[in-house]
Design an enzyme around this catalytic site. Structure first.
Site, PDB file in Angstrom:
ATOM      1  CB  ILE A   7     -23.815 -44.415 -42.665  1.00 58.36           C
ATOM      2  CG1 ILE A   7     -22.948 -45.159 -43.683  1.00 58.36           C
ATOM      3  CG2 ILE A   7     -24.447 -45.404 -41.683  1.00 58.36           C
ATOM      4  CD1 ILE A   7     -21.773 -45.896 -43.057  1.00 58.36           C
ATOM      5  CG  ASN A  73     -27.800 -47.732 -38.552  1.00 58.45           C
ATOM      6  OD1 ASN A  73     -27.971 -48.880 -38.164  1.00 58.45           O
ATOM      7  ND2 ASN A  73     -27.395 -46.754 -37.733  1.00 58.45           N
ATOM      8  CE1 TYR A 140     -37.452 -50.068 -34.145  1.00 62.01           C
ATOM      9  CE2 TYR A 140     -38.096 -52.368 -33.855  1.00 62.01           C
ATOM     10  CZ  TYR A 140     -37.144 -51.425 -34.187  1.00 62.01           C
ATOM     11  OH  TYR A 140     -35.873 -51.825 -34.560  1.00 62.01           O
ATOM     12  CE  LYS A 144     -36.523 -50.172 -37.816  1.00 59.26           C
ATOM     13  NZ  LYS A 144     -35.427 -49.502 -38.552  1.00 59.26           N
ATOM     14  CB  THR A 178     -27.702 -51.382 -29.813  1.00 61.31           C
ATOM     15  OG1 THR A 178     -29.085 -51.760 -29.791  1.00 61.31           O
ATOM     16  CG2 THR A 178     -27.007 -52.068 -30.984  1.00 61.31           C
TER      17      THR A 178
END
Length: 237
Positions: A7, A73, A140, A144, A178
């Protein structure tokens, strides 16, 4: 059955929540991040800055298990501002961490295990921002969108090569509480016109917790065959 998970971004947020959940479920976890915040006998930490692509050449997948996961991640938003006002270096960092590093790790992972028996799974953490334009997030969004299409292409290759013991998904976690959300809320409206929307998500308690997202992603990890679509959102579960 020995189960192993690699991860990235395990120092905080979704990555840490996923690592802790998988450790509770009996996985051995190898975490990749610049800093370590997990202390567990079945956790091994690899200190690595994913912005340093040259360092990726030393990242070897050495341990074997009957089930092996790669979870890409780690991610970063970069400068929040309109194109023409952001730093060139921010664009490079965002694409390195969000797109190029996951691509390299997927390539290394498949190369390492493609001739092995067992179950192998890749989970790329994507974003709803990869599916629509969001002003001030251009890099960004692009990063993605790229990882979504990269994942779909790998899925077609796995089917073509009849690698039926493999699976891959690219999953958007939704709006999660977050550090990235804190960064978004700290920006002025003249740099990010949607900032009030994100402040409202927080004040209205509309943000998912990292633990909740990890629990939903665990459903995908345990039962990948139930999710035939490669590109998903936690809200689809």
């Amino acid at each position: 059955m020995d189960k192993l998970a690699y991860i990235t971004g395990t120092s905080r947020g979704i990555g840490k929540a996923l690592a802790l959940l998988l450790l509770r479920e009996g996985y051995k976890v190898i975490g990749v991040a610049r800093h370590n915040s997990i202390d567990h006998p079945n956790y091994t930490h690899l200190e690595l800055d994913l912005n340093d692509l040259e360092a990726m050449t030393s990242f070897e997948f050495m341990e074997e298990a009957e089930k092996v996961l790669l979870i890409n991640n780690a991610g970063m938003l970069g400068d929040i501002d309109a194109v023409g006002k952001i730093n060139d270096e921010s664009i490079v960092r965002v694409m390195n961490v969000n797109t190029l590093a996951p691509q390299i790790l997927c390539n290394k992972f498949i190369k390492r295990f493609q001739n092995h028996k067992g179950k192998f799974q890749i989970l790329n953490i994507s974003s709803g921002a990869g599916k629509r334009p969001i002003p001030s997030w251009a890099s960004y969004c692009a990063s993605k969108a790229a990882i979504d299409l990269y994942s779909e292409t790998i899925a077609e290759e796995l089917e073509w090569k009849q690698m039926n013991n493999w699976s891959i998904h690219s999953c958007a976690p939704g709006v999660v509480d977050t550090q990235m959300q804190s960064q978004i809320r700290s920006v002025s409206e003249d740099r990010f016109k949607l900032v009030d929307n994100f402040k409202a998500y927080k004040s209205n308690d509309e943000l998912y917790s990292a633990d909740y997202v990890a629990s939903k992603l665990f459903e995908l990890i345990e039962n990948p065959q139930k999710f035939p679509e490669v590109v998903l959102s936690v809200r689809d579960f």
